[in-house]
Design an enzyme around this catalytic site. Sequence first.
Site, PDB file in Angstrom:
ATOM      1  CD  GLU A  60      -2.957  -0.840  -0.078  1.00 35.31           C
ATOM      2  OE1 GLU A  60      -3.038   0.269  -0.683  1.00 35.31           O
ATOM      3  OE2 GLU A  60      -3.671  -1.697  -0.505  1.00 35.31           O
ATOM      4  CE1 TYR A 143      -6.698   3.107   0.188  1.00 37.30           C
ATOM      5  CE2 TYR A 143      -4.406   3.091   0.235  1.00 37.30           C
ATOM      6  CZ  TYR A 143      -5.350   2.449  -0.394  1.00 37.30           C
ATOM      7  OH  TYR A 143      -5.312   1.361  -1.025  1.00 37.30           O
ATOM      8  CG  ASP A 161      -8.114   3.009  -4.090  1.00 36.65           C
ATOM      9  OD1 ASP A 161      -9.111   3.078  -4.426  1.00 36.65           O
ATOM     10  OD2 ASP A 161      -7.466   2.032  -4.409  1.00 36.65           O
TER      11      ASP A 161
END
Length: 367
Positions: A60, A143, A161
């Site tokens: 990520e 996020y 996202d």
Amino acid sequence: MPRRPRDANPSIAADASQKRQAARIAGLLLPWYDRHHRSLPWRANPGQPKTDPYRVWLSEIMLQQTTVATVGPYFARFLARWPALTALADAPQEDVLAEWAGLGYYARARNLHACARVLRDQHGGRFPDTVEALLELPGIGAYTAAAIAAIAFDRPAAVMDGNVERVLARLFAVREPLPAAKPILRVLAKAATPTERPGDYAQAMMDLGATVCSPGEPDCLLCPLNSLCAARKLGIAASLPAKAPKPERPRRHTLAFLLLRPDGAMLFRRRPEKGLLGGMLEVPSAPWRDTPWQLDEALAHAPLDRITWQERPASAEHVFTHFALSIRAVEARIDARQAAKLDGNWLPPGEAAVPTAIKKMLRLRSL
Ligand code: SF4
């Protein structure tokens, strides 16, 4: 006019209808995900034990501002070299930055390393499993915290996202342009997140946005959510999410000094820890400023004077998030005695782990 029953509570009614809608979305999306999920190196397949949080976190962080195709080889190299979180924490920072070279946004690599060290020193080498605790760690924003909590720990965290933003904006026909629409989309994301299989749901939304509900013209015929999609019914899916016009990027200018020894090694130096490309190797260059450099004035910043610099005819450009950099270059070869007097690292240009902007400077050389 029909009267509302005495005990009717509009907020409870809204909540119940949101839950029903969330259940409908998940009910259509999860079976689609079971059949059509992307197979990614950092992911467990549906129904398998949850993914290692180290892999989720690493992928990520790498995927921010970068594509899956670009990240693949970097992810493989990181895992081969540092198969566990503690191995990454024990590595020298310059090794991590060198392995990151080319992925951009180098503050992420420094934070990645800092985060690994905090987890090793304060959390026994393990990731916490809640959004709140994850948010306390270096380099982990809303996020990433939600993605780790959902994907690695199956927490019902709303992951949003760019792909998920697009799907939600279309599904609920949100016409407000981005970025002003983000708070609305966050509320919708939260309301739509199910309590059953939230990790798979988060990945399913990402996959749907990446493969079916793509930018431009979406492939609505293949979409498991097409019966629920408001933008599709209105015929406005391709125009969403609307985006506010971006202000034009300012431009900066520099002149790079490509200085070589007789053995072919080039002079590099390390940028300051803080700031753009912090801690990365670079070639010396004139300060990056708003106005173009005249050759004579730029040479005042050369690492060595009283030598003959050859100006290169070609130029290059590198686009950073907030500005574009125009690059010109000069080059010179010096003898070993002169080179010994200069501070810096002498490396073969092809072997230096440098960011893309510096690679573009190196490509301007002829020597
Ligand atoms: Fe996107 Fe079309 Fe699916 Fe709506 S129906 S979510 S616009 S792919």
